[in-house]
Design a protein around this motif. Structure first.
Motif, PDB file in Angstrom:
ATOM      1  N   ARG A 183       0.839  -1.216   0.000  1.00 18.06           N
ATOM      2  CA  ARG A 183       0.000   0.000   0.000  1.00 18.06           C
ATOM      3  C   ARG A 183       0.866   1.255   0.000  1.00 18.06           C
ATOM      4  O   ARG A 183       0.557   2.234  -0.683  1.00 18.06           O
ATOM      5  CB  ARG A 183      -0.927   0.025   1.217  1.00 18.06           C
ATOM      6  N   ALA A 184       1.959   1.245   0.780  1.00 22.22           N
ATOM      7  CA  ALA A 184       2.834   2.419   0.861  1.00 22.22           C
ATOM      8  C   ALA A 184       3.540   2.691  -0.465  1.00 22.22           C
ATOM      9  O   ALA A 184       3.929   3.828  -0.728  1.00 22.22           O
ATOM     10  CB  ALA A 184       3.859   2.236   1.978  1.00 22.22           C
ATOM     11  N   TRP A 185       3.691   1.678  -1.295  1.00 22.97           N
ATOM     12  CA  TRP A 185       4.307   1.843  -2.621  1.00 22.97           C
ATOM     13  C   TRP A 185       3.278   2.144  -3.709  1.00 22.97           C
ATOM     14  O   TRP A 185       3.643   2.661  -4.762  1.00 22.97           O
ATOM     15  CB  TRP A 185       5.061   0.571  -3.021  1.00 22.97           C
ATOM     16  N   SER A 186       2.019   1.826  -3.471  1.00 25.41           N
ATOM     17  CA  SER A 186       1.033   1.903  -4.553  1.00 25.41           C
ATOM     18  C   SER A 186      -0.040   2.974  -4.363  1.00 25.41           C
ATOM     19  O   SER A 186      -0.757   3.286  -5.307  1.00 25.41           O
ATOM     20  CB  SER A 186       0.361   0.543  -4.743  1.00 25.41           C
ATOM     21  N   GLN A 210       3.926   9.574  -1.289  1.00 28.46           N
ATOM     22  CA  GLN A 210       4.524  10.914  -1.211  1.00 28.46           C
ATOM     23  C   GLN A 210       4.942  11.292   0.206  1.00 28.46           C
ATOM     24  O   GLN A 210       5.732  12.224   0.388  1.00 28.46           O
ATOM     25  CB  GLN A 210       3.619  11.961  -1.832  1.00 28.46           C
ATOM     26  N   ARG A 211       4.517  10.537   1.205  1.00 25.24           N
ATOM     27  CA  ARG A 211       4.914  10.825   2.592  1.00 25.24           C
ATOM     28  C   ARG A 211       6.306  10.290   2.930  1.00 25.24           C
ATOM     29  O   ARG A 211       6.888  10.694   3.928  1.00 25.24           O
ATOM     30  CB  ARG A 211       3.882  10.244   3.566  1.00 25.24           C
ATOM     31  N   TRP A 244       8.777   9.068   0.084  1.00 26.86           N
ATOM     32  CA  TRP A 244       9.698   8.888  -1.046  1.00 26.86           C
ATOM     33  C   TRP A 244      10.824   9.912  -1.116  1.00 26.86           C
ATOM     34  O   TRP A 244      11.955   9.579  -1.444  1.00 26.86           O
ATOM     35  CB  TRP A 244       8.908   8.868  -2.358  1.00 26.86           C
ATOM     36  N   VAL A 245      10.575  11.169  -0.809  1.00 23.83           N
ATOM     37  CA  VAL A 245      11.616  12.201  -0.918  1.00 23.83           C
ATOM     38  C   VAL A 245      12.503  12.157   0.324  1.00 23.83           C
ATOM     39  O   VAL A 245      12.008  12.302   1.441  1.00 23.83           O
ATOM     40  CB  VAL A 245      10.999  13.610  -1.072  1.00 23.83           C
ATOM     41  N   PRO A 246      13.811  11.957   0.145  1.00 17.57           N
ATOM     42  CA  PRO A 246      14.711  11.915   1.305  1.00 17.57           C
ATOM     43  C   PRO A 246      14.700  13.238   2.065  1.00 17.57           C
ATOM     44  O   PRO A 246      14.753  14.310   1.459  1.00 17.57           O
ATOM     45  CB  PRO A 246      16.093  11.668   0.697  1.00 17.57           C
ATOM     46  N   LYS A 247      14.606  13.163   3.387  1.00 22.22           N
ATOM     47  CA  LYS A 247      14.621  14.385   4.207  1.00 22.22           C
ATOM     48  C   LYS A 247      15.926  15.156   4.045  1.00 22.22           C
ATOM     49  O   LYS A 247      15.952  16.367   4.201  1.00 22.22           O
ATOM     50  CB  LYS A 247      14.391  14.038   5.674  1.00 22.22           C
ATOM     51  N   SER A 248      17.013  14.446   3.706  1.00 20.81           N
ATOM     52  CA  SER A 248      18.301  15.114   3.533  1.00 20.81           C
ATOM     53  C   SER A 248      18.326  16.002   2.286  1.00 20.81           C
ATOM     54  O   SER A 248      19.202  16.857   2.159  1.00 20.81           O
ATOM     55  CB  SER A 248      19.435  14.090   3.452  1.00 20.81           C
ATOM     56  N   GLN A 302      12.729   6.000   5.964  1.00 23.24           N
ATOM     57  CA  GLN A 302      11.514   6.829   6.060  1.00 23.24           C
ATOM     58  C   GLN A 302      10.273   5.972   5.846  1.00 23.24           C
ATOM     59  O   GLN A 302       9.247   6.181   6.509  1.00 23.24           O
ATOM     60  CB  GLN A 302      11.574   7.972   5.035  1.00 23.24           C
ATOM     61  N   LEU A 303      10.346   4.998   4.937  1.00 24.01           N
ATOM     62  CA  LEU A 303       9.225   4.077   4.738  1.00 24.01           C
ATOM     63  C   LEU A 303       8.971   3.289   6.025  1.00 24.01           C
ATOM     64  O   LEU A 303       7.822   3.120   6.436  1.00 24.01           O
ATOM     65  CB  LEU A 303       9.519   3.126   3.574  1.00 24.01           C
ATOM     66  N   ASP A 304      10.030   2.832   6.681  1.00 23.35           N
ATOM     67  CA  ASP A 304       9.894   2.101   7.936  1.00 23.35           C
ATOM     68  C   ASP A 304       9.169   2.952   8.982  1.00 23.35           C
ATOM     69  O   ASP A 304       8.272   2.472   9.676  1.00 23.35           O
ATOM     70  CB  ASP A 304      11.282   1.678   8.434  1.00 23.35           C
ATOM     71  N   GLU A 305       9.537   4.218   9.072  1.00 18.32           N
ATOM     72  CA  GLU A 305       8.870   5.137  10.005  1.00 18.32           C
ATOM     73  C   GLU A 305       7.407   5.287   9.668  1.00 18.32           C
ATOM     74  O   GLU A 305       6.538   5.272  10.555  1.00 18.32           O
ATOM     75  CB  GLU A 305       9.561   6.501   9.982  1.00 18.32           C
ATOM     76  N   LEU A 306       7.085   5.426   8.373  1.00 14.43           N
ATOM     77  CA  LEU A 306       5.689   5.556   7.957  1.00 14.43           C
ATOM     78  C   LEU A 306       4.915   4.294   8.307  1.00 14.43           C
ATOM     79  O   LEU A 306       3.802   4.376   8.851  1.00 14.43           O
ATOM     80  CB  LEU A 306       5.592   5.821   6.446  1.00 14.43           C
TER      81      LEU A 306
END
Length: 167
Positions: free
Chosen positions: A40-43, A49-50, A52-56, A157-161
Motif C-alpha cells: 500500500r505504501a508503494w502503490s 509521497q509521505r 519517497w523524498v529523502p529528508k536530507s 523513512q518508509l519504515d517510520e511511515l
C-alpha cells in the motif's frame, strides 16, 4: 557495496545495497509490517509521497504525484525546490501483482532503468527487494552517484511511515 543496520522496535532491520555485475543494483530490507501494508505504501499516492523524498534533500518536495498502479498504468512524479524549476520522472507499470510485485520503466531518458520491487511475506514481516537493471554500465554508475545513494534513507523513512500507519 554498502550496508546499513538499524534497530527499530527491538527488531533488526537491515538495508543492504549490492551491485550485481555491470548493470544491476539490488537493495533489500525487512520491514515489521505485512506485505499488504508495505505494498500500500508503494502503490497509494497519498502514502508514497509521505516517504519517497529523502529528508536530507532539504527544500526538495514532491509537488505532483500521479500514480495509476496497475499493469499498463502510468506514473509521473514531479519534484521541486520551491521555485518554478521542477524535475519530472515518469514511466509505465509493466507488471503489478498486488501485495507481491511492481515492475516499472523509468522513461525520462535513454539511460532509464527497469525497476522491480517485490514484497515477500515473512510471517507478518516483509522482505522488500528493490532491483534496478540499467541499459549500460555508465547508467548504473551515474545512478550510484545520484538517486541510488538515497535509497537507504528512503527505506528508513518508509519504515517510520509503516510504524505510524499500523498493520
Amino acid at each position: 557495496m554498502t550496508e546499513q543496520t538499524n534497530s527499530a522496535g527491538g527488531a533488526q532491520n537491515r538495508t543492504s545495497v549490492e551491485r550485481r555485475g555491470d548493470r544491476e543494483l539490488v537493495v533489500k530490507r525487512t520491514f515489521d509490517a505485512p506485505s499488504s501494508t508495505v505494498y500500500r505504501a508503494w502503490s497509494q499516492p497519498e502514502l508514497f509521497q509521505r516517504w519517497w523524498v529523502p529528508k536530507s534533500a532539504s527544500g526538495v518536495s514532491l509537488v505532483s504525484c500521479d500514480m495509476d498502479v496497475r499493469t499498463g498504468g502510468k506514473y509521473r512524479l514531479e519534484f521541486g525546490a520551491g521555485g518554478s524549476d521542477t524535475m519530472a520522472f515518469y514511466g509505465k507499470y509493466l507488471e503489478v501483482v498486488p501485495n507481491e510485485r511492481i515492475v516499472w520503466t523509468n522513461d525520462e531518458g535513454e539511460e532509464g532503468a527497469i525497476t522491480t520491487v517485490t514484497f515477500e511475506d515473512r510471517g507478518g514481516r516483509t522482505l522488500l527487494t528493490f532491483q534496478e537493471v540499467y541499459p549500460s554500465r555508465e547508467a548504473l554508475e551515474e545512478a550510484l552517484q545520484g538517486s541510488a545513494v538515497a535509497l537507504p534513507e528512503q527505506l528508513e523513512q518508509l519504515d517510520e511511515l509503516l510504524s505510524s500507519i499500523g498493520k
